[in-house]
Design an enzyme around this catalytic site. Structure first.
Site, PDB file in Angstrom:
ATOM      1  N   ALA A  15      31.154  18.176  21.250  1.00 38.96           N
ATOM      2  CA  ALA A  15      32.354  17.609  21.857  1.00 38.96           C
ATOM      3  C   ALA A  15      33.600  18.289  21.288  1.00 38.96           C
ATOM      4  O   ALA A  15      33.663  18.607  20.106  1.00 38.96           O
ATOM      5  CB  ALA A  15      32.426  16.111  21.597  1.00 38.96           C
ATOM      6  N   CYS A  16      34.572  18.491  22.176  1.00 37.15           N
ATOM      7  CA  CYS A  16      35.839  19.070  21.729  1.00 37.15           C
ATOM      8  C   CYS A  16      36.981  18.360  22.434  1.00 37.15           C
ATOM      9  O   CYS A  16      36.770  17.482  23.275  1.00 37.15           O
ATOM     10  CB  CYS A  16      35.871  20.569  21.965  1.00 37.15           C
ATOM     11  SG  CYS A  16      35.983  21.028  23.674  1.00 37.15           S
ATOM     12  N   ASP A  17      38.179  18.760  22.113  1.00 33.36           N
ATOM     13  CA  ASP A  17      39.360  18.077  22.637  1.00 33.36           C
ATOM     14  C   ASP A  17      39.527  18.281  24.130  1.00 33.36           C
ATOM     15  O   ASP A  17      39.697  17.327  24.880  1.00 33.36           O
ATOM     16  CB  ASP A  17      40.595  18.561  21.882  1.00 33.36           C
ATOM     17  CG  ASP A  17      41.773  17.619  22.034  1.00 33.36           C
ATOM     18  OD1 ASP A  17      41.556  16.425  22.300  1.00 33.36           O
ATOM     19  OD2 ASP A  17      42.912  18.077  21.876  1.00 33.36           O
ATOM     20  N   GLY A  19      37.366  20.533  26.056  1.00 38.51           N
ATOM     21  CA  GLY A  19      36.166  21.001  26.737  1.00 38.51           C
ATOM     22  C   GLY A  19      36.073  22.512  26.855  1.00 38.51           C
ATOM     23  O   GLY A  19      35.291  23.017  27.636  1.00 38.51           O
ATOM     24  N   VAL A  46      35.714  15.216  24.646  1.00 37.19           N
ATOM     25  CA  VAL A  46      35.469  13.915  24.012  1.00 37.19           C
ATOM     26  C   VAL A  46      35.426  12.800  25.055  1.00 37.19           C
ATOM     27  O   VAL A  46      34.559  11.932  25.009  1.00 37.19           O
ATOM     28  CB  VAL A  46      36.539  13.611  22.935  1.00 37.19           C
ATOM     29  CG1 VAL A  46      36.421  12.190  22.427  1.00 37.19           C
ATOM     30  CG2 VAL A  46      36.436  14.595  21.785  1.00 37.19           C
TER      31      VAL A  46
END
Length: 102
Positions: A15-17, A19, A46
């Site tokens: 997961a990242c801020d 995508g 996220v």
């Protein structure tokens, strides 16, 4: 602290801020490292973590948001995108079918 066995991880989400970015590279690296295992590696923002994720890895700066967005899911925060010991422990637990404290 909870424990999950590597054999119980079938879907691993990075997961990242937003995508995109470095986390895409990490997801690709994990796909290669876990290519012979039973694990699907996905990459998402996220806000879009799938309900069927067995574990989520994310940069430590996002860990609180990930825990809020995916309550009850094991979350493994890391500090650096490549070569982080936390990621190495996840890969080893999956490959060896051993327990991982999360």
């Amino acid at each position: 602290m909870a424990t999950i066995n590597g054999k119980d991880i079938h879907k691993l989400v990075v997961a990242c801020d937003a995508g995109m970015g470095s986390s895409v590279m990490l997801a690709g690296t994990l796909r290669k490292q876990l290519g012979k295992s039973h694990v699907t590696v996905e990459h998402t923002a996220v806000r879009s973590i799938p309900a069927d994720a067995d574990m989520v890895v994310c940069h430590e700066g996002l860990a609180a948001r990930v825990r809020s967005a995916a309550p009850g899911k094991p979350v493994v925060p890391f500090q650096i995108f490549l070569g982080d010991p936390a990621i190495t422990r996840v890969v080893e637990a999956i490959q060896q079918g051993t327990d991982l404290d999360v």
